[in-house]
Design an enzyme around this catalytic site. Structure first.
Site, mmCIF file in Angstrom:
data_model
loop_
_atom_site.group_PDB
_atom_site.id
_atom_site.type_symbol
_atom_site.label_atom_id
_atom_site.label_comp_id
_atom_site.label_asym_id
_atom_site.label_seq_id
_atom_site.Cartn_x
_atom_site.Cartn_y
_atom_site.Cartn_z
ATOM 1 N N SER A 49 -0.476 -12.210 2.872
ATOM 2 C CA SER A 49 -0.670 -11.704 1.544
ATOM 3 C C SER A 49 -1.296 -12.464 0.396
ATOM 4 C CB SER A 49 0.469 -11.081 1.015
ATOM 5 O OG SER A 49 1.304 -10.220 1.658
ATOM 6 N N GLY A 243 0.762 -7.085 2.739
ATOM 7 C CA GLY A 243 -0.990 -7.399 2.813
ATOM 8 C C GLY A 243 -1.396 -7.688 1.396
ATOM 9 N N GLY A 245 -4.783 -7.902 -1.395
ATOM 10 C CA GLY A 245 -5.904 -7.174 -1.792
ATOM 11 C C GLY A 245 -5.385 -6.076 -2.879
ATOM 12 N N CYS A 271 5.716 -3.663 0.544
ATOM 13 C CA CYS A 271 4.938 -4.500 -0.444
ATOM 14 C C CYS A 271 3.754 -3.787 -0.289
ATOM 15 C CB CYS A 271 4.687 -6.030 -0.072
ATOM 16 S SG CYS A 271 4.296 -7.045 -1.667
ATOM 17 N N MET A 272 2.384 -4.126 0.246
ATOM 18 C CA MET A 272 1.446 -3.209 0.438
ATOM 19 C C MET A 272 1.488 -1.797 0.989
ATOM 20 S SD MET A 272 -2.194 -2.736 0.364
ATOM 21 C CE MET A 272 -2.717 -4.296 -0.034
ATOM 22 N N GLN A 275 2.983 0.410 -1.439
ATOM 23 C CA GLN A 275 1.657 0.810 -2.270
ATOM 24 C C GLN A 275 0.805 1.800 -1.645
ATOM 25 O OE1 GLN A 275 -0.039 -3.101 -3.052
ATOM 26 N NE2 GLN A 275 1.530 -3.513 -4.489
ATOM 27 N N ASN A 311 6.177 -10.979 -4.002
ATOM 28 C CA ASN A 311 4.629 -11.512 -3.748
ATOM 29 C C ASN A 311 3.505 -10.347 -3.889
ATOM 30 O OD1 ASN A 311 2.263 -12.769 -3.369
ATOM 31 N ND2 ASN A 311 2.638 -12.767 -1.353
ATOM 32 N N GLY A 313 0.286 -8.707 -6.765
ATOM 33 C CA GLY A 313 -0.258 -8.352 -8.069
ATOM 34 C C GLY A 313 -0.428 -6.974 -8.616
ATOM 35 N N PHE A 314 -0.314 -5.940 -7.765
ATOM 36 C CA PHE A 314 -0.349 -4.600 -8.153
ATOM 37 C C PHE A 314 0.913 -3.888 -7.955
ATOM 38 C CE2 PHE A 314 -4.547 -6.004 -6.430
ATOM 39 C CZ PHE A 314 -5.303 -5.300 -7.400
ATOM 40 N N HIS A 354 10.283 -8.183 -0.663
ATOM 41 C CA HIS A 354 10.449 -8.763 0.741
ATOM 42 C C HIS A 354 11.812 -8.840 1.431
ATOM 43 C CE1 HIS A 354 6.090 -9.553 1.607
ATOM 44 N NE2 HIS A 354 5.799 -9.398 0.460
ATOM 45 N N GLU A 356 12.770 -9.145 4.326
ATOM 46 C CA GLU A 356 12.739 -10.225 5.367
ATOM 47 C C GLU A 356 12.663 -11.564 5.051
ATOM 48 O OE1 GLU A 356 8.828 -10.477 4.376
ATOM 49 O OE2 GLU A 356 9.980 -8.774 4.115
#
Length: 383
Positions: A49, A243, A245, A271-272, A275, A311, A313-314, A354, A356
């Site tokens: 990530s 992940g 980006g 997380c990703m 999203q 963790n 940024g979006f 997260h 985990e």
């Protein structure tokens, strides 16, 4: 005597810091972000990530416990570089196999230490995360600034394709990974009774380990997989992983999840994955000013609070979610952004943190238990 080399950190707004590096003639450009965790530097450096990012650690001394064989989150380093106030050259820990200094040198990880990380963090908080450059080869500001202007921003950047697996595989932890998780309670489900397919947007080993130790057969597939190639494994559950980006440009993943939503297979997004799931449900995402990166982010709803590792940024735009389809289950209490959702009609949920997390905290590990229970209930109902 330890050899050090003059090194410069230059941000795209012209702010610069002078420090030192153990590696000479190196240069790296990435998005400069900060992490407030007191532990977990090994996990951070190997977490997919963080691909494309230079991580500044706010904890003043890095490397006190060295590097071990158990805590890496992938088989390689993913950060573009690290920034530290001080680096410990004499670690002390019973699991230590290598000092951080040796690890940085052996893996050619660009870094800078000896700078005022407090000042840097305050600057990023007020101005926002931005591209930056660490260089021990070129110290001339003008040349570095030209290179920075040519580097892409994180918005619109698809980094998932750079970190996802190229082919499917069955996850089997190594002995070190098994050892590192004996602190968790053993599962009460039949061993390997459930098949879980993990869509790899940049998955961390610890996510796979948690599923394995809950008694699941874990199949990992590339992020570019279509729904048919996922469903051929006859999954009892699907996990959408973390992940790097901009999630909005992972259009192939969004399209696949939209197809998977037509089934009744339980889906858990992290997380990703959270999203991408939200985007597949019609929501929108936006870039946070400086992101959420640390081990003590409070999330919850009403009176229930969990301390979480984060963790990203979006984030998902709250006003873009359909109240008829989705219910918000968690909010980040630091800025009231969405931290968790659940589908109102299907066995689908996701979180923007997260559960985990290897360094801790472990407040949210129950989410794996919930996911497994839901998958088992649906499987039993189909018998």
């Amino acid at each position: 005597m330890i050899q050090t080399y003059p090194t410069k950190l230059l941000l795209e707004d012209g702010t610069q810091y002078k420090g030192w590096s153990l590696n000479n003639s190196m240069i790296s450009i990435g998005e400069v972000v900060f992490n407030t965790g007191m532990t977990g530097y090994q996990e951070i450096m190997t977490d997919p990530s963080y691909s494309g990012q230079i991580v500044a650690f706010t904890y003043p001394e890095l490397g006190n416990t060295g590097i071990n064989n158990e805590d890496s989150e992938s088989n390689q380093v993913h950060v573009k570089g690290i920034i530290a106030k001080n680096i410990c050259f004499s670690p002390s820990n019973w699991r230590n196999k290598l000092s951080l200094a040796e690890y940085l040198q052996q893996n050619n990880i660009i870094h800078i230490f000896g700078i005022d990380t407090r000042a840097l963090t305050k600057h990023l908080r007020s101005s926002g995360a931005m591209n930056g450059c660490i260089s021990s080869s070129i110290l001339e500001t003008r040349i570095l600034h030209k290179r920075l202007k040519l580097s892409p921003t994180m918005v619109g950047l698809d980094l998932v394709k750079e970190v996802t697996t190229l082919s499917s595989y069955t996850w089997i932890p190594n002995k070190q990974a098994i050892y590192s998780h004996i602190r968790y309670k053993t599962n009460k489900f039949n061993k390997k009774s459930l098949t879980i397919v993990v869509v790899d947007f940049g998955v961390k080993y610890n996510i796979l380990n948690r599923l394995y130790h809950y008694g699941c057969s874990v199949q990992v597939v590339p992020a570019t997989s279509n729904s048919a190639s996922i469903l051929k494994y006859k999954p009892d559950g699907i996990l959408l992983s973390n992940g790097p980006g901009d999630p909005s440009v992972v259009t192939y993943g969004i399209a696949t999840v939209q197809e998977l939503l037509k089934t009744n297979v339980p889906i858990f997004g992290i997380c990703m994955g959270h999203q991408v799931l939200s985007l597949a449900l019609g929501a929108k995402t936006f870039k946070l000013k400086f992101g959420h990166r640390g081990l003590n982010h409070p999330v919850g709803l009403n009176k229930r609070v969990e301390i979480t590792s984060q963790n990203h940024g979006f984030a998902v735009k709250a006003t873009s979610l359909s109240n008829e389809i989705v219910q918000i289950t968690h909010l980040n209490f630091n800025d009231i952004t969405i931290a968790g959702i659940v589908h109102k009609h299907k066995p689908i949920f996701s979180v923007q943190y997260h559960p985990e997390s290897n360094p801790g905290p472990h407040d949210s590990d129950y989410l794996f238990n919930h996911f497994i229970k839901v998958a088992e209930m649906i499987k039993l109902a189909q018998i």
